[in-house]
Write a protein that holds these residues in place. Structure first.
Motif, PDB file in Angstrom:
ATOM      1  N   ASP A 116      41.541 -13.693 -12.588  1.00 19.09           N
ATOM      2  CA  ASP A 116      42.783 -13.650 -11.902  1.00 19.09           C
ATOM      3  C   ASP A 116      43.726 -12.501 -12.834  1.00 19.09           C
ATOM      4  N   ILE A 117      43.502 -11.296 -12.076  1.00 20.43           N
ATOM      5  CA  ILE A 117      43.718 -10.105 -12.575  1.00 20.43           C
ATOM      6  C   ILE A 117      45.386  -9.980 -13.010  1.00 20.43           C
ATOM      7  N   GLU A 118      46.012 -10.555 -12.120  1.00 16.79           N
ATOM      8  CA  GLU A 118      47.532 -10.414 -12.467  1.00 16.79           C
ATOM      9  C   GLU A 118      47.888 -11.201 -13.628  1.00 16.79           C
ATOM     10  N   SER A 119      47.375 -12.420 -13.823  1.00 15.96           N
ATOM     11  CA  SER A 119      47.675 -13.117 -15.146  1.00 15.96           C
ATOM     12  C   SER A 119      47.366 -12.525 -16.120  1.00 15.96           C
ATOM     13  N   PHE A 133      48.366  -9.324 -21.182  1.00 15.78           N
ATOM     14  CA  PHE A 133      48.405  -7.942 -22.132  1.00 15.78           C
ATOM     15  C   PHE A 133      49.775  -7.397 -22.249  1.00 15.78           C
ATOM     16  N   GLU A 134      50.489  -7.309 -21.323  1.00 18.67           N
ATOM     17  CA  GLU A 134      51.674  -6.726 -21.071  1.00 18.67           C
ATOM     18  C   GLU A 134      52.684  -7.357 -22.523  1.00 18.67           C
ATOM     19  N   ASN A 135      52.212  -8.814 -22.591  1.00 23.95           N
ATOM     20  CA  ASN A 135      53.088  -9.404 -23.704  1.00 23.95           C
ATOM     21  C   ASN A 135      52.397  -9.534 -24.743  1.00 23.95           C
ATOM     22  N   ASN A 136      51.358  -9.021 -24.959  1.00 24.48           N
ATOM     23  CA  ASN A 136      50.536  -9.212 -26.091  1.00 24.48           C
ATOM     24  C   ASN A 136      49.941  -7.603 -26.501  1.00 24.48           C
ATOM     25  N   ARG A 137      50.665  -6.865 -26.942  1.00 28.27           N
ATOM     26  CA  ARG A 137      50.131  -5.374 -26.963  1.00 28.27           C
ATOM     27  C   ARG A 137      49.489  -5.166 -28.317  1.00 28.27           C
ATOM     28  N   ASP A 138      49.591  -6.236 -29.242  1.00 31.41           N
ATOM     29  CA  ASP A 138      49.020  -6.073 -30.415  1.00 31.41           C
ATOM     30  C   ASP A 138      47.754  -6.618 -30.520  1.00 31.41           C
ATOM     31  N   LEU A 187      37.341  -5.298 -18.913  1.00 29.26           N
ATOM     32  CA  LEU A 187      37.192  -4.076 -19.226  1.00 29.26           C
ATOM     33  C   LEU A 187      38.229  -3.131 -18.740  1.00 29.26           C
ATOM     34  N   ARG A 188      38.631  -3.359 -17.376  1.00 28.48           N
ATOM     35  CA  ARG A 188      39.685  -2.558 -17.005  1.00 28.48           C
ATOM     36  C   ARG A 188      40.959  -2.814 -17.830  1.00 28.48           C
ATOM     37  N   ALA A 189      41.251  -3.814 -18.174  1.00 29.98           N
ATOM     38  CA  ALA A 189      42.737  -3.963 -19.001  1.00 29.98           C
ATOM     39  C   ALA A 189      42.490  -3.445 -20.249  1.00 29.98           C
ATOM     40  N   MET A 190      41.338  -3.658 -20.917  1.00 30.09           N
ATOM     41  CA  MET A 190      40.959  -2.778 -22.091  1.00 30.09           C
ATOM     42  C   MET A 190      41.415  -1.298 -22.048  1.00 30.09           C
ATOM     43  N   LYS A 191      40.909  -0.821 -20.963  1.00 29.83           N
ATOM     44  CA  LYS A 191      41.387   0.654 -20.791  1.00 29.83           C
ATOM     45  C   LYS A 191      42.769   0.889 -20.498  1.00 29.83           C
ATOM     46  N   LYS A 192      43.227   0.063 -19.844  1.00 33.25           N
ATOM     47  CA  LYS A 192      44.801   0.296 -19.696  1.00 33.25           C
ATOM     48  C   LYS A 192      45.543   0.010 -20.604  1.00 33.25           C
ATOM     49  N   TYR A 193      45.048  -0.993 -21.675  1.00 31.37           N
ATOM     50  CA  TYR A 193      46.009  -1.053 -22.988  1.00 31.37           C
ATOM     51  C   TYR A 193      45.448  -0.753 -23.828  1.00 31.37           C
TER      52      TYR A 193
END
Ligand code: NAD
Ligand code: WQD
Length: 340
Positions: free
Chosen positions: A61-64, A69-74, A109-115
């Motif tokens: 679920d990409i939205e969740s 990751f928005e809430n866990n930037r670290d 992998l996509r989230a890793m790139k984004k964040y």
């Protein structure tokens, strides 16, 4: 340092979370509990005195995932255990396996790139070697046609990681090819929790020992092995968990040689099914009820790891003996029986 552990309430994930805490990391778990129970967190707390942060959702679920990751930037690294792993079920429901095991990886992998998260450790498997003729298998042994859709998801996932690494120099990844993890934490607070009838040998042995199952079926005794039964490389899950911490350090301090690396994780020693039963009998004092039946379709005859590369590069080797590992599996089974 915050590390995301997907599938962290599962069998190998929960043991790794304990080792991460012990080494001063802050694991954050995502698991949808499709194959694990929330009470695993209590087991981790009983061992580590810390209840790790946990979020229940499906990483397909990409939205969740995005919100997470928005809430866990670290978050600095990901250890990706979450996947479906039942070989037989994957033959019956291939799309379920391809979807869950590959979409989850792609999303990460996509989230890793984004964040801007550079580091990932992926749970691969000795199943990628298929029905190998080279023994022991090294990391350079050929990846043969997969024996099951499950095995194929691991092969494809490795290719995805390798291709992504080739095109993204700042991406850092390691695939760990586990041989056969067995046993439980020596405290017996966490262990393997098979849902329904186990497919794997050790939980079947311990459930037979405790009386949940009538007898163990030994799948084939006409293999080309010393006692005729199939041979595998069984390693203690705590040793396996420790290897993840070593691999994580390698990624974080950039001592990796390439930005996609592969390591075998096993003992380097092959053990037959009958030797497994003998070990169980030794540590439990029982005489396991078993009968020889036909081979299980899709089983390879023998496989064990060449561990020299992981010993040299990771400076990691297994520490527990087979009997020690089986004893922890037995202690865990007895603990489960007491809790019922
Ligand atoms: P497990 O089933 O105990 O743990 C996997 C966890 O992932 C479970 O808690 C499950 O609920 C969770 N999960 C699955 N899909 C998910 C999703 N889409 N979103 C969120 N959570 C999800 O399995 P395990 O034995 O701990 O295996 C961990 C990893 O190691 C898997 O990738 C498996 O394929 C691999 N592996 C396991 C073995 C083995 O013999 N156990 C051997 C080689 C490789
Ligand atoms: C071990 C041996 C069986 C049960 C599976 C996956 C592999 C990897 C590890 C994830 C075999 C025999 C078993 C029983 C038996 N997982 N056996 N009676 O088959 O090596 O590998 O787990 O990646 O991909 O395929 O493990 O524990 O199922 O079997 O005789 O009731 O025990 O035939 O020789 P396997 P296993």
């Amino acid at each position: 340092m915050k590390v995301l552990v997907t599938g962290g309430t599962g069998y190998i994930g929960s043991h790794t979370v304990v080792e991460l805490i012990e080494q001063g990391y802050e694991p954050v778990i995502i698991d949808n509990l499709s194959n694990s129970k929330i009470k695993v967190l209590d087991g981790i707390k009983a061992i580590s005195d810390i209840k790790p942060r946990f979020e229940k959702f499906d990483i397909c679920d990409i939205e969740s995932l995005d919100k997470f990751f928005e809430n866990n930037r670290d978050i600095k690294a990901i250890i990706h255990f979450a996947a479906f792993k039942a070989v037989g079920e994957s033959v019956e429901k291939p799309l379920l396996y391809y979807y869950n095991n590959l979409v989850s990886l792609m999303n990460l992998l996509r989230a890793m790139k984004k964040y801007n998260i550079a580091n990932i450790i992926f749970s691969s498997s000795c199943t990628v070697y298929g029905d190998t003729e080279e023994l022991p298998v090294t990391e350079n042994s050929p990846v043969l046609p997969a024996q099951s859709p499950y095995g194929n998801t691991k092969q494809i996932a490795e290719e995805i990681l390798s291709d992504h690494a080739a095109s993204h120099k700042d991406f850092n990844s390691i695939s760990l090819r586990y041989f056969n993890p067995i046993g439980a934490h020596p405290s017996a607070h966490i262990g393997e929790l098979p849902i329904g009838e186990p497919e794997n040998l050790v939980p079947y042995i311990t459930q037979t020992g405790i009386g949940i199952r009538k007898e163990l079926q030994v799948f084939g005794n006409n293999y080309n092995t010393p006692d005729g039964t199939a041979i595998r490389d069984y390693l203690h899950v705590v040793d396996l968990a420790k290897a993840h911490v070593v691999a994580l350090k390698r990624l974080i301090d950039r001592s990796n040689k390439r930005n996609y690396e592969v390591f075998n994780l096993g003992t380097g020693k092959g053990v037959s099914v009958l030797e497994m039963i003998e070990s169980f009998n030794r540590v439990s004092g029982l005489s396991l009820n078993y009968k020889i039946v036909d081979r299980r379709p899709g089983d390879v005859e023998k496989i064990w790891a060449d561990t020299s590369y992981s010993a040299k590069e990771l400076r990691w080797e297994t520490e527990s003996s087979l009997d020690e590992a089986i004893k922890t599996a037995w202690d865990w089974e007895k603990r489960l029986a007491k809790e019922k």
